[in-house]
Design an enzyme around this catalytic site. Structure first.
Site, PDB file in Angstrom:
ATOM      1  N   GLY A  49       0.765  -1.247   0.000  1.00 53.15           N
ATOM      2  CA  GLY A  49       0.000   0.000   0.000  1.00 53.15           C
ATOM      3  C   GLY A  49       0.793   1.292   0.000  1.00 53.15           C
ATOM      4  N   ASP A 105       0.774   3.622   4.340  1.00 54.02           N
ATOM      5  CA  ASP A 105      -0.288   4.295   3.587  1.00 54.02           C
ATOM      6  C   ASP A 105      -1.412   4.725   4.526  1.00 54.02           C
ATOM      7  OD1 ASP A 105      -0.936   1.649   4.150  1.00 54.02           O
ATOM      8  OD2 ASP A 105      -1.769   1.203   2.186  1.00 54.02           O
ATOM      9  N   ASP A 108      -5.310   1.791  10.268  1.00 54.87           N
ATOM     10  CA  ASP A 108      -6.735   1.524  10.432  1.00 54.87           C
ATOM     11  C   ASP A 108      -6.967   0.951  11.833  1.00 54.87           C
ATOM     12  OD1 ASP A 108      -9.371   0.751  10.173  1.00 54.87           O
ATOM     13  OD2 ASP A 108      -9.055  -0.673   8.563  1.00 54.87           O
ATOM     14  N   LYS A 136      -7.189   6.450  10.285  1.00 52.21           N
ATOM     15  CA  LYS A 136      -8.633   6.328  10.557  1.00 52.21           C
ATOM     16  C   LYS A 136      -8.864   6.471  12.052  1.00 52.21           C
ATOM     17  CE  LYS A 136     -10.067   3.395   6.705  1.00 52.21           C
ATOM     18  NZ  LYS A 136     -10.541   2.059   6.332  1.00 52.21           N
ATOM     19  N   PHE A 157     -14.070   3.065   3.996  1.00 54.30           N
ATOM     20  CA  PHE A 157     -13.107   2.414   3.100  1.00 54.30           C
ATOM     21  C   PHE A 157     -12.632   3.401   2.032  1.00 54.30           C
ATOM     22  CE2 PHE A 157     -12.086  -0.542  -0.469  1.00 54.30           C
ATOM     23  CZ  PHE A 157     -11.075  -1.218   0.172  1.00 54.30           C
ATOM     24  N   VAL A 158     -11.316   3.492   1.849  1.00 48.56           N
ATOM     25  CA  VAL A 158     -10.744   4.399   0.840  1.00 48.56           C
ATOM     26  C   VAL A 158      -9.841   3.634  -0.128  1.00 48.56           C
ATOM     27  CG1 VAL A 158     -10.868   6.587   2.116  1.00 48.56           C
ATOM     28  CG2 VAL A 158      -8.959   5.040   2.532  1.00 48.56           C
ATOM     29  N   ASP A 164      -5.600  -0.305  -2.267  1.00 46.37           N
ATOM     30  CA  ASP A 164      -6.293  -1.169  -3.227  1.00 46.37           C
ATOM     31  C   ASP A 164      -7.707  -1.530  -2.798  1.00 46.37           C
ATOM     32  OD1 ASP A 164      -5.378  -2.910  -1.063  1.00 46.37           O
ATOM     33  OD2 ASP A 164      -6.079  -4.546  -2.336  1.00 46.37           O
ATOM     34  N   ARG A 170      -4.775   0.638  -7.270  1.00 49.74           N
ATOM     35  CA  ARG A 170      -3.673   1.271  -6.546  1.00 49.74           C
ATOM     36  C   ARG A 170      -3.099   2.423  -7.364  1.00 49.74           C
ATOM     37  NH1 ARG A 170      -2.119  -1.968  -2.171  1.00 49.74           N
ATOM     38  NH2 ARG A 170      -2.357  -4.197  -2.423  1.00 49.74           N
TER      39      ARG A 170
HETATM   40  P1  IMP Z   1      -4.397  -1.944  10.082  1.00 47.85           P
HETATM   41  O1  IMP Z   1      -5.848  -2.324  10.268  1.00 47.85           O
HETATM   42  O2  IMP Z   1      -4.062  -0.650  10.806  1.00 47.85           O
HETATM   43  O3  IMP Z   1      -3.508  -3.073  10.485  1.00 47.85           O
HETATM   44  O4  IMP Z   1      -4.195  -1.659   8.538  1.00 47.85           O
HETATM   45  C1  IMP Z   1      -3.611  -2.625   7.731  1.00 47.85           C
HETATM   46  C2  IMP Z   1      -3.487  -2.266   6.290  1.00 47.85           C
HETATM   47  O5  IMP Z   1      -4.751  -2.422   5.695  1.00 47.85           O
HETATM   48  C3  IMP Z   1      -3.063  -0.864   5.899  1.00 47.85           C
HETATM   49  O6  IMP Z   1      -1.686  -0.664   5.911  1.00 47.85           O
HETATM   50  C4  IMP Z   1      -3.616  -0.805   4.481  1.00 47.85           C
HETATM   51  O7  IMP Z   1      -2.694  -1.335   3.557  1.00 47.85           O
HETATM   52  C5  IMP Z   1      -4.858  -1.625   4.587  1.00 47.85           C
HETATM   53  N1  IMP Z   1      -6.066  -0.764   4.722  1.00 47.85           N
HETATM   54  C6  IMP Z   1      -6.619  -0.265   5.848  1.00 47.85           C
HETATM   55  N2  IMP Z   1      -7.707   0.494   5.581  1.00 47.85           N
HETATM   56  C7  IMP Z   1      -7.837   0.462   4.229  1.00 47.85           C
HETATM   57  C8  IMP Z   1      -8.770   1.082   3.307  1.00 47.85           C
HETATM   58  O8  IMP Z   1      -9.702   1.838   3.679  1.00 47.85           O
HETATM   59  N3  IMP Z   1      -8.564   0.829   1.991  1.00 47.85           N
HETATM   60  C9  IMP Z   1      -7.558   0.017   1.522  1.00 47.85           C
HETATM   61  N4  IMP Z   1      -6.669  -0.557   2.340  1.00 47.85           N
HETATM   62  C10 IMP Z   1      -6.800  -0.340   3.673  1.00 47.85           C
HETATM   63 MG    MG Z   2      -0.295  -0.674   4.385  1.00 47.38          MG
END
Ligand code: IMP
Ligand code: MG
Length: 180
Positions: A49, A105, A108, A136, A157-158, A164, A170
């Site tokens: 990402g 990137d 979340d 987020k 969701f973005v 992606d 992407r």
């Molecule tokens: P985490 O939930 O903080 O572990 O996020 C893990 C990974 O999920 C991020 O680094 C992104 O690559 C992907 N991700 C999280 N939110 C989104 C979204 O809204 N769109 C696309 N990919 C996402």
């Molecule tokens: Mg990522």
């Protein structure tokens, strides 16, 4: 630049324009140049990402630096994180005694960053910081301090600018969000 696009049959609307993203990336670069002046940090991108953000940010860096990459997997093709973080590619660099800056990137749930942080801290870096383009703010399950945030966004969701949807889009120049 299209204001509305359809991806996998679902409608998305423009959320952050190319111009807005680039202005913010420049600001983040300036701040990093100032904060890491006289040091030689290793910028570590989290694949896949972060690759576009990473490429833009690193070209704003004017101090000496090195780069490396992690590859993690957690999302699969879904819009909601599986919560199961796996390391698909490890670093090639020596972390001990170095100033480490993780480039993400989006943060979340915070699970990926938590996973990376534990991995890096085991190797005793001199310092550890995270820069993420998007954060987020309502989704954080594991609160971990994030030193540099591009934009705080809602939990929707973005896609685009590296992010992606089922591995596609992407390559979009801007960030789009799911239309409600
Ligand atoms: P985490 O939930 O903080 O572990 O996020 C893990 C990974 O999920 C991020 O680094 C992104 O690559 C992907 N991700 C999280 N939110 C989104 C979204 O809204 N769109 C696309 N990919 C996402
Ligand atoms: Mg990522």
């Amino acid at each position: 630049m299209n204001k509305r696009i359809t991806v996998n049959g679902e409608p998305f609307v423009l959320y952050l324009s190319e111009k807005k993203i680039h202005e913010r990336v420049k600001q983040l670069g300036r701040k990093l140049n100032k904060d890491y002046k006289g040091k030689v940090p290793i910028f570590i991108g989290v694949l896949n990402g972060s690759f576009i953000f990473f490429a833009d940010l690193i070209r704003e860096i004017t101090i000496d630096c090195e780069v490396d990459f992690f590859k993690l997997s957690s999302y699969g093709d879904a819009k909601i994180s599986s919560g199961d973080v796996r390391l698909l590619k490890d670093l090639n660099c020596e972390v001990t005694g170095r100033d480490i800056v993780i480039v993400e990137d989006i943060v979340d749930s915070g699970l990926s960053i938590d996973f990376i942080k534990k991995l890096i801290l085991q190797q005793n870096p001199k310092s550890f910081a995270v820069v993420t383009l998007l954060y987020k703010k309502d989704a954080i399950k594991i609160p971990s301090p994030i030193e540099y945030i591009g934009f705080k966004i809602p939990s929707d969701f973005v896609i685009g600018y590296g992010l992606d949807y089922a591995q596609k889009v992407r390559n979009l120049r801007a960030v789009y969000t799911l239309e409600k």
